[in-house]
Design an enzyme around this catalytic site. Structure first.
Site, mmCIF file in Angstrom:
data_model
loop_
_atom_site.group_PDB
_atom_site.id
_atom_site.type_symbol
_atom_site.label_atom_id
_atom_site.label_comp_id
_atom_site.label_asym_id
_atom_site.label_seq_id
_atom_site.Cartn_x
_atom_site.Cartn_y
_atom_site.Cartn_z
ATOM 1 N N GLY A 11 0.774 -1.235 0.000
ATOM 2 C CA GLY A 11 0.000 0.000 0.000
ATOM 3 C C GLY A 11 0.801 1.278 0.000
ATOM 4 N N ASN A 13 1.651 2.988 -2.587
ATOM 5 C CA ASN A 13 1.002 3.915 -3.537
ATOM 6 C C ASN A 13 -0.268 4.490 -2.928
ATOM 7 O OD1 ASN A 13 2.333 4.118 -6.332
ATOM 8 N ND2 ASN A 13 2.549 1.976 -5.788
ATOM 9 N N ASN A 107 -4.514 2.709 -13.515
ATOM 10 C CA ASN A 107 -3.578 1.738 -12.951
ATOM 11 C C ASN A 107 -2.181 2.326 -12.972
ATOM 12 O OD1 ASN A 107 -2.749 -0.992 -12.097
ATOM 13 N ND2 ASN A 107 -1.813 -1.130 -14.126
ATOM 14 N N HIS A 109 1.718 1.254 -13.321
ATOM 15 C CA HIS A 109 2.558 0.126 -13.714
ATOM 16 C C HIS A 109 4.016 0.557 -13.600
ATOM 17 C CE1 HIS A 109 3.679 -3.592 -15.660
ATOM 18 N NE2 HIS A 109 4.503 -2.893 -16.436
ATOM 19 N N ASP A 146 -8.369 -0.680 -19.708
ATOM 20 C CA ASP A 146 -9.401 -1.188 -20.634
ATOM 21 C C ASP A 146 -9.336 -2.715 -20.561
ATOM 22 O OD1 ASP A 146 -7.408 -0.518 -23.646
ATOM 23 O OD2 ASP A 146 -7.198 -2.005 -22.052
ATOM 24 N N GLU A 147 -9.923 -3.370 -21.544
ATOM 25 C CA GLU A 147 -10.034 -4.839 -21.445
ATOM 26 C C GLU A 147 -8.680 -5.537 -21.556
ATOM 27 O OE1 GLU A 147 -12.099 -2.884 -22.891
ATOM 28 O OE2 GLU A 147 -14.123 -3.447 -22.263
ATOM 29 N N GLY A 148 -7.671 -4.829 -22.051
ATOM 30 C CA GLY A 148 -6.362 -5.487 -22.199
ATOM 31 C C GLY A 148 -5.553 -5.390 -20.914
HETATM 32 C C1 GRF Z 1 4.080 -1.371 -7.025
HETATM 33 O O1 GRF Z 1 5.321 -1.877 -7.449
HETATM 34 C C2 GRF Z 1 3.299 -0.951 -8.223
HETATM 35 O O2 GRF Z 1 4.071 -0.474 -9.282
HETATM 36 C C3 GRF Z 1 2.658 -2.225 -8.657
HETATM 37 O O3 GRF Z 1 2.450 -2.993 -7.493
HETATM 38 C C4 GRF Z 1 3.234 -2.486 -6.451
HETATM 39 C C5 GRF Z 1 2.291 -1.957 -5.412
HETATM 40 O O4 GRF Z 1 3.023 -1.595 -4.334
HETATM 41 N N1 GRF Z 1 1.438 -1.905 -9.307
HETATM 42 P P1 GRF Z 1 2.239 -0.934 -3.090
HETATM 43 O O5 GRF Z 1 1.248 -1.968 -2.617
HETATM 44 O O6 GRF Z 1 1.564 0.306 -3.609
HETATM 45 O O7 GRF Z 1 3.321 -0.638 -2.106
#
Ligand code: GRF
Length: 197
Positions: A11, A13, A107, A109, A146-148
């Site tokens: 968590g 992020n 999202n 990434h 999206d769906e991909g």
């Molecule tokens: C992060 O590496 C993010 O890029 C990816 O999953 C991880 C999530 O980390 N989507 P956190 O749970 O936010 O610490």
């Protein structure tokens, strides 16, 4: 902007979003709920500490996948988000959800899409692949879902240098600190400003 954040892990992020709302970097926004598929995710503790309602909805709790899908849809109908943020959410979204919330799901990434993305590129695997390829620059991307897989419109990206001594763990940490925790709050703020309330 009413935001629901979907998580599965530490968590960090989510924490960047919580801090961004608190310190004013993310304007006109309220995180109204956190949904995790993992009851032990530290992200749930972060939500609790921030006084944000958190819900554990896991495919493991349902006989059939359709029942999990419905539970997720029902919870979101209850929370009425303007925006759903996937922050390390390791669950395949039901296509009904993507249709119902088209252009309202984003999202994060941990690579510069289109590099090192698509199914199988999650967690450390992204950084292992970047190091194996020998790229000198990597980074993170926020995109619409999206769906991909990692195929939706790109909203923000931020580059991070790769250093000779990097291990996957060191690189992951740098990408999170210097890219993810900057562009995810930035993207939510930009969407909140576009919504105008
Ligand atoms: C992060 O590496 C993010 O890029 C990816 O999953 C991880 C999530 O980390 N989507 P956190 O749970 O936010 O610490």
């Amino acid at each position: 902007l009413r935001v629901v954040v979907c998580v599965s892990g530490g968590g960090t992020n989510l924490q960047a979003l919580i801090d961004g709302v608190r310190n004013g970097k993310i304007r006109n926004t309220e995180i109204t709920g956190v949904i995790s598929n993992n009851p032990c995710a530290y992200a749930m503790k972060r939500a609790e500490n921030a006084g944000i309602p958190s819900f554990c909805i896991s495919p493991k709790d349902y006989e059939k996948r359709v029942d999990f899908n419905q539970a997720l849809l029902d919870k979101l109908d209850e929370l009425q988000p303007d925006l759903i943020v996937l922050a390390g959410f390791l669950v395949i979204l039901p296509k009904e959800l993507i249709q119902q919330y088209r252009n309202r799901i984003i999202n994060i990434h941990p690579s510069l899409i289109p590099s090192f993305c698509g199914t199988g590129y999650y967690g450390l695997k992204v950084h292992e692949a970047a190091l194996a390829r020998g790229v000198k620059v990597t980074g993170a991307t926020v995109h619409y879902v999206d769906e991909g897989t990692d195929t939706g419109e790109i909203i923000l990206q931020k580059a991070v240098e790769v250093l000779p001594e990097d291990t996957p763990e060191i690189l992951q940490r740098r990408v999170m600190e210097q890219a993810e925790w900057v562009i995810l709050p930035g993207a939510v703020d930009a969407i909140a400003m576009k919504q105008g309330n």
